[in-house]
Structure formats: structure tokens, C-alpha cells
Write an enzyme that holds these catalytic residues in place. Structure first.
Site, PDB file in Angstrom:
ATOM      1  N   GLY D  50       0.789  -1.229   0.000  1.00 25.53           N
ATOM      2  CA  GLY D  50       0.000   0.000   0.000  1.00 25.53           C
ATOM      3  C   GLY D  50       0.817   1.272   0.000  1.00 25.53           C
ATOM      4  O   GLY D  50       0.274   2.345   0.179  1.00 25.53           O
ATOM      5  N   CYS D  51       2.115   1.163  -0.185  1.00 26.31           N
ATOM      6  CA  CYS D  51       2.911   2.386  -0.300  1.00 26.31           C
ATOM      7  C   CYS D  51       3.237   2.610  -1.772  1.00 26.31           C
ATOM      8  O   CYS D  51       3.426   1.664  -2.524  1.00 26.31           O
ATOM      9  CB  CYS D  51       4.210   2.257   0.481  1.00 26.31           C
ATOM     10  SG  CYS D  51       3.965   1.771   2.183  1.00 26.31           S
TER      11      CYS D  51
END
Ligand SMILES: Cc1ncc(COP(=O)(O)O)c(C=O)c1O
Ligand SMILES: Cc1ncc(COP(=O)(O)O)c(C=O)c1O
Lengths: 140, 404, 404, 140
Positions: D50-51
């Protein structure tokens, strides 16, 4: 009378009314005096889809002219039907197909043309023209 | 208590003239009007921080994302939802129901049963019919009693071990009756069935505590509760939402895409494919703020007064039949005048500037039950007044006179 | 020609300060900004004629319905569509693609093939993967050449009698390249395959004549073309739309509901279940009006100038690699600076008030192809200026200096 | 030093910078000087999802304290990591779990907390706490 003459007659007739109430009262009167449709033609097959009130419409060819009979369970709708029948009944299919209908707007009933009325009047005119196409083909 | 004159100032549309008359808007069950605050929150978004959300590193995208996610938090608080990721933004109630109905394709087996009430809106019937067709499950119907309320004894009889899902609205849009969903949920849970509550008609009129009621799935639309069109939310218990596959494929809802294999993102994104209705989501939050400022208890009390007032007045008119009589009712009255078509009454009232709804109200089974083509439905909101009801009653009497 | 100073007055957001700097918005491919006219059309709807549409006999409902349907007509004219009922309002491109992908479940058989390009947005990949999983069809991929354009020879080779659907975007969002869709469509039709064109990135930049190109299915989103979020449309040839089942069940999309049997409504309503994004649909029409006032040819010419200007300036900087080189390109530049992560550049530019997009742009297969984690993407609109590009270039140089 | 003392130290350190540029330059310096993660720990398993930039993070328990090593392919992200490691590394799992992190906002980097950054920093802090939970259980 031609379709256009009939339209003009209706426009003139409605021009005497001063407000919506008189117009609607007249429409309701017309609805009440609409000749009955033959019961045997008041079938599910003859129901026009997409109207909020139920509309039955039947057409037959007599001496090369189309004759419409119709009914509705709502009285204002019957009034509208009465007007449409007056204009379109006893006309030649070809004339019906060629006609342009503008009297509804001009007698102050244009709200009945909006798609939000679930297309009541629009569907009826469409159905009338469908009948005309069908019988026109038959005539050729 | 409610200061209705003050409140009406928040809704400029109420000062409108329609057909030369003051607008009287009694079609709130179809969609509510919106206060300036909500409308302005939309312009504010577009004028000041419009950007696509969730993936942008820039300021506008951050601001838009923060505001959008703030709305999710407001929904969480308002409906007392345990986890943020249990809230899926949808385009409305219909969309939310379809997400669940489509997802249950992979859960239901032939012979499983779904129970739906006879009081439902088409949106809460058709998706389940489609689901049954796909899966060979069976749709069973809770019948209604003559006065319009659900036949709970009959419900007990059709509920059984094969029941996988019970779907019922909190309030019926056609009649306005409040269903005993707490009883329905508890009973269904005893048989291991899940319950979906359609809150489209209730959320604007009283508060729903999703955890307290132990609701499994809940759906509603913002446009019915002072919010904008094109947005709503689906709540589902985390476990249950994890169990069903995504409804739509697209951006946002995946974590990894190759042509060999795609893995889906976590909740809520798994169900939020594509660019959402960002302005709508944000304005939804403002609508909840507004309702909470006024207070849903105050709203319920006031609307109940309007309901009683109007019901009494209607009962004084000859040949009126009201459908759905119950103490547990929101401020909706569905009625007919004997021998007159609802459409005719609606048309005349419209000419008088009074907006009511006529027809089947997307609830054909109820109309079939009463064997009527439709009804006239007046539905009130907290910005309506007794004076408006007086004018409506006069208008109705006039319409009846014209149409007889 | 375009008077950009005059045009910028239509977009108040462009006067905004971000992090103390004048906002420079180069993230138009993610979503465009909206002119006041469009924003005001939304408020205007809510302040003046908000009502639920299609079924109401009252004035407000009529006005809202008329305006909403007028938008459908504007879409018809703008995209040269033969019949009004071939236009389905959606909540956006993703939704439109999913309607078709879901519908094709009932058409595709095991072993049938779908061709998708390697340039697609996830929204135009994942739904087809899901469809293939459901039906046992096979997904085949048109590869790209090193410069980013589609390998049309390879396309010819994978196209065959089993191909039922070819899906390709008109313009790639990650690289900005315009695909030769006329050739693709003609070739596909020779094999009896249908073609879906994803117009999300193209519709804001040049005109698409759907009939002339003989497109079978077309999708786009309003928010990319000066319109609001949460609305778009799906076009499909009448015959084809009639062939596929509805995507969602609900109000509006049925003609008759009983618990025994439900019949679906005609097009377009069959695919328009539930209360739509009414304000969004109306504002979509205003957005098309606005674009047509300026003229899409003028827009294309002007944006092309910006593209050339910026490309030249970028090429003067050391270690810049631009992905997707072609004459057939809209004003989008996707690039990297050697040894520096796109995210770092985006973060510094943001601090300078410059909004660019960084990352995979929902097009992971392209990034995998180039074996990069992502790119910096600047995408221009007709309200951007050369002066903004100058400031961006200075900012970029500053960022590079800081990050080296 | 305790987590809070370390937070305060960082806040004080950043208070000397006059504008964002100085802050970011410092952050970039921190990123550059981040100790290398052991290559054998730079595995796909240790990637934080999710980065936007890739982040690897590894934790091990040494003398009842958690030791973090991490890396990223983006330098600003590495700077953030350096700060997080400074605060959280060599702390007792329980203290990590009990801690409240507010220094990011207070040193003018709050944009990194926004969910629109695809949760980079939020995911990292979450991951650190997950490690703390895991090792805490191990200790009991
Ligand atoms: C080429 C392309 N296809 C599809 C989409 C998805 O559009 P939406 O998010 O509006 O559904 C986008 C938007 O980024 C796009 O650029
Ligand atoms: C009880 C009920 N369910 C579902 C719906 C559908 O809601 P929407 O049209 O917003 O999707 C409505 C709206 O009329 C409703 O009243």
C-alpha cells in the site's frame, strides 16, 4: 377535415379558456364523453406500455381510413385520448405518418409530453403511428 | 423542538413558485430537498479542492481524500459501525443491494432459500430474483396482513435451516410502515441466516444503530436524507464482506495486476472500483452533519405530528382509503379516493403547486395485493408545515370536485 | 484559437495558492478541473428543481427529467450516436466496462477469446479477467513495442475466429498515446469480433464519431472532461445491448414485477437501475456544452503546442527518460529521472504548488514492461499555459538538485 | 531514551528549520544515511503493502527490545523510515504498543499521514505495531 385542420380547431376551442382549471375541466368533460371501446378490444394485448394510467388502444381499417377506439382508467388520460382520436381517427394511414403534432403544447398541456409522465402521451402517439405503419403496409 | 420557519430558510427551493403557486413539496420519500449547506459543500469541493483521490501525492488530492474519508468516519459514527472498512461507498441503495446479491452467487447453493418481504421496493426484489435464477436458490415471501404490516407468524413458518438471507426494508416506501427488524434479525440469526436491511426510507427519519441491532448488511442512499444524488453506502460485517467476491473490476480495487494473476485489495477498496462520486461522498457527510444538528429525535417527533394532523384531516374526507395503518409509521400516507384514479389527483394537485407521488411507487406486489393500480402518496419531511397540509387538503377537495 | 487568459477565468480553482505557491495543476489525466458553468449547473439543479425523475407527475420531477434527458441528447449529438436509447448513463468508465463484461458472461463460451491491449488501465483489464474466469474464455494481450505503441502486427496474429471481443483504450492514460482504433475496429469486424473502446482519456481532447468509427461499445467518464464525478456513459449498439442481460436489478429497469416473474424494461432503462446521479447527469451535459463552445479542435491544437513545448524543455534536462514516444499523442508526458524515484519528485513538486501524478497510474503491466516502479506523469489541459510549464521545469530542476 | 523523549528530540531538531525546503533537505540527508538493511531481509515477504514507493521492513528481538531495519527505493520515504526507526528501534514491544505518535505532524510532515499518499507512513507505523504485538506475545 385534415389532421392540421383538426389540430387548429382544437387550438381555437382551447383558446377561449382563461386558465388551467378551465382547460382541465374541459379535458375531463372530453374524457367523460369518450365513446366506449368495444369490450372485446379491451384486452391486455392492446394495453400501451409505459403509462402511469392504463391505456387500451385499438385500431381498424375502414374504407382505407384508420379508426381508433381507446380507453383509460384515468379520466384526464381519457381526455387526452379523446383529443388524439379526434385528430387521428378517420384519417388515411399515410396522412397520419406524415403529420406533425403540435397542438398539445399549444393548448397548454405540454406537461403531458414530458418523459417524467412515464411517457403517457408520447407512447400513445407512437402507438398510433405504429398502427399507421402496419396498415399502410397492408394497403400497399 | 423544531423551529420550522428557521429550518425552511436552509432550503431555498421551498420558496419557489410552481405553476404560479407556492411550491408544496410532499414527495420526500422519492427524494428529499437539500439544505444550502450541503449544496454549497459540493461547489466548495469543485471550486477549491477538486482532485482524484487515494493515489495522488499532491495537496489537492490529499485534501479531497481527507474530506472523502472524513465522510466515511461520519457515517461510521452516525450509524454506530464498528470498523471503518465495513463501509463501502456506493452509488445508492440499489447499487449496494446488487453488490450483495451478486456476491452471494458464490455462496448460495441450489435449494438454499432467501426470504424477502412483500413490502419491498423493486430494488430489493429484482436482484434477489436474479440471484435465485443464477444459483437455483428459492425466493420465499413474507406476506402482508390487510392493514399492510408484515405477517410475522408467517415469517416464522417459512424461516428454516435452508434460509441463508432475509432481506427486508426498515420502512416501506409505498406505505411508510416501520418493520419490526429487531425481531426479524434475532429470529433469522437463530437459524443461522444473515439479514440485509434496506434503510432507504428510514435513515432520514430516525437513527439506526447498526451494531445494537446486529445488522449483517445495511444499505441506504444519500439523496433521501438531504444528501446528493448518486451516492450511498453499503455496510457489511467485515467477515461477511471478506467472504464475497468483488462486484466490479477496476482501479482502486486491486493490489496487484498482471495478465497472469490479479489480487484484490483489502476492504473497503475491494468493492470501490473506479473513480467514485467524490463530491457526492463529501456532501453526504455534510448531510449527516445537518441532520444531526437538528437532531433525528426532533425530526421524528415533528414529522409524527404532521402525520397525525394530515391523517385526521384526510379521514374527514368522504371515500378516502388509506393503505397501511399502524402506529409504527413514518410520515408517509398512501391513499386513494374511491372512483378516482391516483394519476388524475396527482395531475390536478400539480397544477396547484403541490408535488405528490402517484403510481405504484416501485412496489408493484403491494399494489397487486390491494388490487389497485396505484395510490397517491404524500410523504413529509421536517421542513413541511401544517399550513402546507391545510392547503393540500383544500387542493385535494378541489381535485375531487373536478374529477367527480 | 484559444484565449487562455479568458478561459482561466472560468476555472476559479486555478487562482488557488497551494503551500504558499500558485497552484499549477498538471494532473488532468486523473481528473480535470471544472468551469464555473458546470459547477453552477449542479447548485442550480439542487436550488431550483431537485426531484426524482422519470415517474413523477409533478412539475419539479418533469423539469429534472427533461434536463436529465436533455443531457442524453447532448451526448448523442456530441458523439454522433444513432439512437438515444443506445446511451446508458453510468457512474463512470469503470461501471460501463463492468456492465459489458458482466453481460458477456451469458454470451461467451469456453475457449472463446478476448483481446485486450497491454496499454490498458486496470479498469479495462480486471473486469475481463473476471469474465474469463467465469466463462472459461481466454484473455489474449496485444503487446507493446519499446516506444510504447501497440504492436499491430502482433494483434493481427492473435486475432482469429474465436475472438469475440477486442477491448482497447482510445488513448492510454499512462503514456498518452493515441491508438489506431479505426484499424483495430475494421480488422476485428472482419473476424466477427466486437470492439469496446475505452474513451476515458480521449474524450476531453478530441472528438470521437462513434458511428463513423463503427464502434460497438464505448465508455467514458464525465469527470475527465470538465464534468462532475460519479457519472459517465456507456454506448452500445442497440442490437448488442439487447443481447446482454441487465447488470443490476432495481427500480426503473423493470416493466413488470411479480414474485413469479419479472420482465425487464426497454433500453436504456434496462441498464439504469435505481435513482441515478441526477445532478451529475445534468452537469455532464453542461460540460459538453462548455467544451463545444471552446471547440475540441482548438483544444487539440493548443494542447499539442503545450506538449511540444514541454517535451523540448524536458529533453534539455540530463537523465530524463520519456516513455511513449509517438506523433500520435495527447498532451501527456510520462517520464523518470535516472536514479530518482518518481515519488520523491512528486513530493518536492507538490511543495512547490505543482500537482503531478506519480506511480503506476493504474497500469501496472506497462510499468512491468519497462521494469520501473512508476513514472512522473504531467498531463495538460487547455487551461494550462507555457508559463506554468516554465515554472514546472524550474521546479523539476530544483527537485533533482535536492534529491541527488 | 523513551519513545517520547525521542519524539521530543526530533521535534526540537526540526524546529531549527525555517521552511519546508530545509526540512526536506534534512529528511533526504537522513534517508541517505539510513543504515543498510541486511540483504537477506530485503525480501518480498517484508514489503509493506500500500505504499507508492517500495518499503521493506524487518524486525528482530534483541534483549527484549525490538530492533528494526528497513529500506525504500524512494529517498524521502527512507528519511521517514529513518525517523521512525530512531523512535521505535531498541524499544520494548510493550512501550511501542502504548506509544502515541504525534511528532510527524509537529515537524511539518503531516502530508505524509494522508490516506492519499497511499498510506505510506500510516502503513509503516501499523506494521511496526504489528511486529510489537507479535513479539510481545512471544515474550509472555
Ligand atoms: C484509460 C482509462 N480507462 C479507465 C479509467 C477509469 O475511469 P473511472 O475511474 O472514471 O471509472 C481511467 C481513469 O483513470 C482511464 O484513464
Ligand atoms: C425502500 C426503498 N428501497 C430502495 C430504494 C432504491 O433507492 P435508490 O433509487 O436510491 O437506489 C428506494 C427508493 O425509492 C426505497 O424507497
Amino acid at each position: 377535415m385534415t389532421i392540421n385542420e383538426l389540430q387548429n380547431e382544437i387550438i381555437e376551442e382551447f383558446s377561449f379558456f382563461e386558465n388551467w382549471m378551465e382547460r382541465y375541466e374541459h379535458l375531463i368533460e372530453l374524457g367523460k364523453s369518450l365513446p366506449l371501446i368495444d369490450l372485446k378490444n379491451k384486452t391486455d394485448d392492446n394495453i400501451i406500455k409505459g403509462c402511469q394510467s392504463k391505456v387500451w388502444m385499438f385500431a381498424e381499417l375502414k374504407k382505407n381510413k384508420l379508426k381508433f377506439t381507446a380507453d383509460s382508467d384515468a379520466i384526464i388520460t381519457k381526455g387526452i385520448i379523446a383529443l388524439l382520436i379526434r385528430v387521428f381517427s378517420n384519417q388515411h394511414p399515410k396522412d397520419i405518418l406524415d403529420s406533425e403534432i403540435d397542438f398539445i403544447d399549444r393548448i397548454g398541456l405540454k406537461e403531458h409530453l414530458s418523459p417524467s409522465r412515464a411517457n403517457g402521451m408520447v407512447s400513445m402517439i407512437k402507438q398510433i403511428k405504429m398502427y399507421a405503419i402496419a396498415f399502410q403496409t397492408q394497403l400497399n | 423542538m423544531i423551529d420550522v420557519n428557521k429550518i425552511r430558510k436552509d432550503f431555498p427551493i421551498l420558496r419557489k413558485k410552481v405553476n404560479g403557486q407556492n411550491l408544496i413539496y410532499f414527495d420526500n420519500a422519492a427524494t428529499s430537498q437539500k439544505p444550502s449547506k450541503v449544496i454549497n459543500s459540493i461547489s466548495e469541493y469543485y471550486f477549491n479542492y477538486n482532485a482524484n483521490i487515494h493515489r495522488g501525492v499532491h495537496f489537492l488530492s490529499q485534501e479531497a481524500t481527507d474530506q472523502y474519508e472524513l465522510s466515511r468516519k461520519k457515517i461510521q459514527k452516525h450509524f454506530n459501525i464498528s470498523k471503518l472498512n465495513e463501509i463501502i461507498f456506493t452509488s445508492g441503495t440499489t447499487h449496494g443491494i446488487n453488490i450483495v446479491a451478486s456476491g452471494y452467487s458464490s455462496i448460495l447453493r441450489k435449494g438454499d432459500e432467501i426470504i424477502v418481504s412483500a413490502l419491498e421496493h423493486h430494488s430489493n426484489i429484482v436482484p434477489w430474483q436474479m440471484l435465485c435464477e443464477r444459483t437455483g436458490s428459492v425466493l420465499r415471501v413474507i406476506p402482508i396482513k390487510m392493514e399492510g404490516s408484515l405477517d410475522i407468524n408467517a415469517f416464522h413458518k417459512i424461516l428454516n435451516g435452508k434460509t441463508k438471507l432475509v432481506v427486508v426494508n426498515h420502512v416501506s416506501n409505498a406505505l411508510g410502515l416501520i418493520n419490526p427488524i429487531k425481531d426479524i434479525i434475532d429470529m433469522a440469526h437463530k437459524f443461522g441466516s444473515k439479514v440485509l436491511i434496506d434503510g432507504a426510507q428510514s435513515a432520514a427519519h430516525f437513527k439506526t444503530d447498526i451494531q445494537l441491532l446486529d445488522i449483517d448488511f445495511y444499505v441506504t442512499s444519500a439523496h433521501k436524507l438531504c444528501g446528493p444524488t448518486g451516492v450511498g453506502f453499503l455496510y457489511g460485517k467485515e467477515l461477511l464482506l471478506n467472504e464475497i467476491p468483488p462486484f466490479q473490476g477496476g482501479g482502486e480495487m486491486i493490489s496487484d495486476v498482471t495478465f497472469q494473476k490479479t489480487t484484490y485489495a483489502d476492504l473497503p477498496h475491494k468493492f470501490e472500483a473506479g473513480t467514485p462520486n467524490i463530491s457526492g461522498g463529501i456532501a453526504f457527510g455534510f448531510a449527516l452533519d445537518y441532520l444531526n444538528e437538528i437532531g433525528l429525535e426532533n425530526i421524528a417527533n415533528y414529522e409524527n405530528e404532521l402525520l397525525k394532523y394530515c391523517t385526521n384531516k384526510l379521514n374527514e374526507i368522504d371515500d378516502i382509503e388509506i393503505y397501511g395503518n399502524s402506529k409504527n409509521k413514518i410520515a408517509v400516507i398512501s391513499f386513494n379516493v374511491k372512483g378516482i384514479h391516483a394519476y388524475d389527483i396527482g395531475s390536478i394537485l400539480d397544477k396547484l403547486g403541490i408535488a405528490v407521488r402517484t403510481g405504484q411507487h416501485c412496489a408493484q406486489p403491494i399494489m397487486d395485493f390491494y388490487q389497485i393500480p396505484g395510490t397517491v402518496r404524500v410523504s413529509f419531511s421536517f421542513y413541511n408545515t401544517k399550513k402546507e397540509i391545510d392547503i393540500f387538503i383544500l387542493g385535494l377537495e378541489k381535485a375531487i370536485k373536478m374529477l367527480r
